[in-house]
Design an enzyme around this catalytic site. Sequence first.
Site, PDB file in Angstrom:
ATOM      1  N   ALA A   1       0.789  -1.236   0.000  1.00 19.33           N
ATOM      2  CA  ALA A   1       0.000   0.000   0.000  1.00 19.33           C
ATOM      3  C   ALA A   1       0.820   1.285   0.000  1.00 19.33           C
ATOM      4  O   ALA A   1       0.247   2.361   0.121  1.00 19.33           O
ATOM      5  CB  ALA A   1      -0.998   0.015   1.160  1.00 19.33           C
ATOM      6  N   ASP A   2       2.145   1.190  -0.144  1.00 19.19           N
ATOM      7  CA  ASP A   2       2.955   2.413  -0.208  1.00 19.19           C
ATOM      8  C   ASP A   2       4.224   2.192  -1.035  1.00 19.19           C
ATOM      9  O   ASP A   2       5.309   2.639  -0.659  1.00 19.19           O
ATOM     10  CB  ASP A   2       3.312   2.893   1.202  1.00 19.19           C
ATOM     11  CG  ASP A   2       3.809   4.328   1.228  1.00 19.19           C
ATOM     12  OD1 ASP A   2       3.469   5.106   0.307  1.00 19.19           O
ATOM     13  OD2 ASP A   2       4.558   4.681   2.160  1.00 19.19           O
ATOM     14  N   ILE A   3       4.084   1.512  -2.160  1.00 22.21           N
ATOM     15  CA  ILE A   3       5.246   1.271  -3.020  1.00 22.21           C
ATOM     16  C   ILE A   3       5.568   2.554  -3.778  1.00 22.21           C
ATOM     17  O   ILE A   3       4.715   3.142  -4.428  1.00 22.21           O
ATOM     18  CB  ILE A   3       4.992   0.104  -3.998  1.00 22.21           C
ATOM     19  CG1 ILE A   3       4.832  -1.199  -3.206  1.00 22.21           C
ATOM     20  CG2 ILE A   3       6.125  -0.011  -5.019  1.00 22.21           C
ATOM     21  CD1 ILE A   3       4.500  -2.408  -4.049  1.00 22.21           C
TER      22      ILE A   3
END
Length: 195
Positions: A3-5
């Site tokens: 969820a935060d690449i």
Amino acid sequence: MHADIKPDNIMLVNQSQQPYRVKLIDFGFATSPAKIPCGAVIQALGYRAPEVMLGIPVTESADIWALGCVAAFLYLGYHLFFNMNEYEMMQHFVHMFGQPNKSMLQEGKHSKKYFWMRKGIMKHTWVLKTPPNTESEAEDTAAFLSLLKWMLCVDPIKRITPVEGLGHRFITMKHLPEDPRATEQRMADEFLTRN
């Protein structure tokens, strides 16, 4: 789901011994997609998947979108969607990949932020919204540039005076469409000063 690449969360493991090995870090937002509420805002803006922006239930495929944006950044040397607001990103998505399909737009909690429904006799069509006040913004920019031209006149004799500057359309805002509430207020003020 990570969820935060984004590039900041990808590190080289050991550049001298394994120059092509990378590691994904910062799992602070990692969770099961089933635990992410529909319509929740996740992912860094420049790496945010269209389904996240539209407010559709997300799956791990949102991470694949972000990873694709990272791959494009590494290959091209610049971010695909950097320094854009959400509307500009959606506009670029539509320009590059085409409009999301009708079912995605109907399901999305946030679809109406970017699209509007054109109602036809036989069918309804989703249409990408245009940026607001485009005509007003263009006129405002032209008025500002006009004032700036007079303020920066090389010949001091031809340069705008303070009194002329205060009467310029950019300062008085005469070039903008009038707000009916402002007209009512002005009329009330004029009535009070006369009486």
